[in-house]
Design a protein around this motif. Structure first.
Motif: not given
Length: 490
Positions: A376-384
């Protein structure tokens, strides 16, 4: 049997052990009787050799009175072998055991919270509570599976909860390992008995067919529990014979939405997936099920989600004929199944990372996913976001920053999805809003039982050396493997 037959009498020759408060068994004083079950009794005990130890303890003692079911004796032996090998928050801490030649017992940590059993009497429960229970139990199961254990008797009375200091419930704890199978121990129940072992409503189809090493059997039992908690009904009734158990090889349960119209389609999708006859059609791991329960908006819906009735008599007959002589697809063991179906996080700074670094990250993820399995690939980005003050939720053009990052994540992953065929819920996207990117990534990885984080690191600078880079913080704080991809020299 695990012990040497010549050194102990036959089980029916053991005298009944009568315990009472105040008695001492080895270094433990009997304090209070807590529970009498069909196979064992449980006592609160104190420890004489460590009177200052704050851990509350219980002693589990098997019923050996003559004429007992032999499986209960063997099951207690199994539990005595398994418990010392298990660690962590999702099992009671093991303290001591007594041999059958003297006084058979297991002393373990007393879990201070309730069991799930009373909530079964209150079913149907609110949807949010059912989902929360599912997340906690699936997380606990994944922890056990990674420790080489298939529980094989998952049911409400075998699930307890730890309490937090404020009284709220925390982690789910699995108890009673008498029917379990450990990859690295002999399976005494399989060696000595020829009937399916388990509790009728929760036994998986492959257990009916004498397969005891598939961790997805526990997902089937969890699906039965969630169905009952949601609808107030058991999906397969309460069979008491092998022929009754075999009916689940071909009979469909009533769709939850037929009994509970407010059941969300995504939740029906997950519950019916747990209840699939063929284990390979369920989630590959308990961690992936927990992730879906936490992120319902990303659950891939199939025809299961839309069912409002069973498929009818003729379809049932076809499945019944197909089930005759059918053999379940085997698996090599609990830990290997969990390892072959990991959750991988690709953590991206889609707003600021140079294109060359994003390309290198994509190539690294591609190489990892080519290993096979059902990763399972979870693409994660953080919005500061700001720790203090107002957050800017839109950019200069008035567009949502959250949606903008989500679109960028999907654009980055599109070549991987196309090349590797990442469908059926194997690819998900998560924009985390947090003031600290490293903390958000570490927390996401821990909460979702992530196995591997792949992330980028830009070139070194004096400021990064002084403050510490996001990637170095994630490496230092994560409990899973972290791969850091370095950007080309800028």
């Amino acid at each position: 049997m695990a012990s040497e037959p010549a050194l102990e009498p036959a089980p029916q020759d053991y005298p009944a052990r009568v315990l009472a408060p105040g008695q001492v068994v080895d270094q433990f004083r009997i304090e209070e009787h807590l529970h009498q079950g069909g196979m064992a009794q449980v006592w609160r005990v104190s420890r004489l050799d460590r009177p200052d130890d704050p851990m509350p303890l219980v002693m589990k003692v098997p019923r050996i009175m003559g004429g007992e079911d032999p499986a209960s004796i063997v099951g207690f032996e199994v539990e005595q072998m398994i418990m010392p090998l298990l660690k962590g928050l999702h099992v009671p801490a093991f303290v001591a055991r007594g041999d059958f030649t003297q006084a058979p017992y297991i002393v373990m940590e007393r879990i201070d919270g309730p069991s799930l059993r009373p909530r079964l009497d209150a079913a149907p429960l609110p949807v949010a509570e059912v989902v929360d229970i599912g997340i906690r139990v699936a997380t606990a199961l994944h922890d056990l599976h990674r420790q080489h254990l298939v529980h094989l008797d998952v049911k409400p009375s075998n699930i307890m909860f730890r309490r937090q200091p404020d009284g709220t419930l925390a982690e789910a704890v699995l108890v009673d390992f008498g029917l379990s199978r450990h990859d690295q121990l002999p399976d005494l129940l399989d060696e000595e008995f020829t009937l399916p072992m388990g509790t009728g409503p929760y036994i998986s189809p492959e257990q009916v067919q004498f397969v005891r090493n598939d961790p997805r059997s526990d997902l089937f039992a969890l699906g039965v529990m969630l169905y009952h908690l949601l609808t107030g009904e058991r999906p397969f009734g309460h069979p008491t014979s092998v022929s009754g158990l075999r009916r689940r090889l071909y009979e469909e349960p009533e769709p939850p939405r037929a009994l509970r119209p407010d059941c969300p389609p995504w939740l029906q999708e997950l519950i019916l997936r747990c209840l699939e006859v063929r284990a390979e059609r369920r989630h590959p791991s308990a961690a992936q099920l927990a992730l879906d329960l936490q992120h319902p908006q990303q659950v891939a819906l199939t025809e299961r989600a839309q069912r409002v009735r069973t498929s009818g008599t003729w379809a049932t007959l076809r499945r019944r004929f197909a089930a005759v002589g059918a053999e379940p697809a085997g698996t090599r063991g609990a830990a290997e199944q969990a390892q072959r179906n990991p959750i991988v996080v690709a953590a991206l700074d889609v707003e600021n990372a140079p294109a060359a670094l994003l390309d290198m990250l994509r190539d690294t993820v591609r190489r990892f996913l080519h290993d096979g399995g059902s990763t399972r690939l979870a693409c994660v980005s953080v919005m500061k976001t700001a720790r203090i003050g107002m957050d800017e939720l839109t950019d200069a053009q008035g567009r949502s920053r959250h949606v903008k990052q989500l679109v960028a994540l999907k654009h980055w992953a599109r070549p991987l999805a196309r090349e590797l065929g990442l469908g059926d819920g194997r690819l998900t996207f998560h924009v985390l809003e947090a003031p600290d990117a490293a903390e958000a990534i570490v927390e996401f990885a821990q909460r979702n039982q992530v196995d591997h984080v792949i992330m980028g690191a830009r070139g070194a600078s004096a400021l990064r050396r002084y403050l510490g880079s996001v990637s170095s913080q994630v490496v230092a704080q994560s409990s899973c493997t972290v791969t850091v991809v370095r950007a080309p020299a800028e």
